[in-house]
Design an enzyme around this catalytic site. Structure first.
Site, mmCIF file in Angstrom:
data_model
loop_
_atom_site.group_PDB
_atom_site.id
_atom_site.type_symbol
_atom_site.label_atom_id
_atom_site.label_comp_id
_atom_site.label_asym_id
_atom_site.label_seq_id
_atom_site.Cartn_x
_atom_site.Cartn_y
_atom_site.Cartn_z
ATOM 1 C CB THR A 10 -0.949 0.014 1.216
ATOM 2 O OG1 THR A 10 -1.766 -1.163 1.187
ATOM 3 C CG2 THR A 10 -1.842 1.243 1.189
ATOM 4 N N GLY A 107 8.468 -13.351 3.267
ATOM 5 C CA GLY A 107 8.459 -12.003 2.725
ATOM 6 C C GLY A 107 9.579 -11.150 3.298
ATOM 7 C CG ASP A 109 6.696 -7.719 4.568
ATOM 8 O OD1 ASP A 109 7.075 -8.832 4.139
ATOM 9 O OD2 ASP A 109 5.489 -7.426 4.686
#
Length: 259
Positions: A10, A107, A109
């Protein structure tokens, strides 16, 4: 001067560290098609507002969960900062063990969060990252990433409710005063917000029971502040966890930085 770029689905965070502290942070909407030139114009203007310039940046580290954007972010560093960026998942050693069946599937992140959390807190740890998805990640006492759970983020849930039900409006997420809504908007806010608190508390409880060891729970992510004060299941809220992880990874890779 280090530029750390943390790109989620996002938003994309740009943060500047001067060797002692974070001196500036900015967010932009993540757009996979945004070019290096567009990033440079935007970033140059923000740096100027902070009495800095592109020439002040001497290093760059990138973490992205949007693979098609890495090309443009890499070009931003090469063309405008004149540095070869460190990229999580490509040319850096995280310094942690990934104890899941397919380590390559973890991932970027989630792994960066694990490094940041273990740098700031004693393990075992459970990281609750509230963003596009809400992830629950276990970090062992030795800093190893041990997996976790992934749920849709609270904004996705609100969007799905609006799009799937013709008569339900699009509303902002906020903490309602009561669990029993007296109109449609209040009912939606209650269901999504307190439903998400229930999801968070339920998964934390299950993970702790399964792990069979005391765990410190850390909340982070773009919408984590929504849940501050709404639950006792989260011990600490740390909004800088990801960039702390990027800074630590940068420090752990002096050989790559020297190339």
């Amino acid at each position: 001067m280090l530029l750390a770029i943390e790109q989620g689905n996002t938003n994309t965070l740009f943060a500047v560290h001067d060797g002692k502290t974070w001196i500036a942070q900015w967010r932009a909407a993540t757009e996979a098609s945004r070019t290096a030139d567009e990033y440079a114009v935007w970033l140059s203007q923000l740096l100027t507002m902070a009495t800095l310039s592109l020439a002040d940046v001497h290093a760059c580290i990138i973490s992205s969960v949007v693979p098609q954007s890495i090309f443009n972010l890499r070009n931003l560093a090469r063309r405008y900062l004149h540095v070869e960026p460190l990229i999580v998942g490509e040319n850096v050693d995280l310094g942690i063990v990934v104890r899941i069946q397919k380590p390559s599937e973890a991932g970027a992140d989630r792994l960066v969060n694990a490094v940041g959390a273990r740098t700031a807190y004693a393990g075992p740890l459970l990281i609750v990252d509230s963003g596009t998805a809400t992830t629950f990640d276990v970090v062992a006492a030795d800093g190893a990433f041990e997996g976790g759970a992934i749920a849709p983020g609270i904004n996705l849930s609100m969007q799905a409710l609006h799009e799937a039900a013709a008569r339900l409006p699009r509303i902002a997420i906020q903490r309602p005063a009561h669990a029993i809504g007296k109109d449609t908007v209040e009912a939606m806010q209650s269901g999504v917000f307190w439903g998400y608190v229930g999801l968070i508390e339920g998964l934390i409880s299950r993970i702790k029971a399964e792990y069979h060891a005391p765990m410190t729970v850390i909340g982070t992510g773009g919408v984590a502040s929504l849940f501050a004060g709404a639950t006792d299941a989260i011990d600490h809220f740390d909004h800088d966890l990801t960039i702390l992880g990027l800074l630590e990874i940068y420090r752990r890779n002096p050989n790559v930085r020297a190339q």
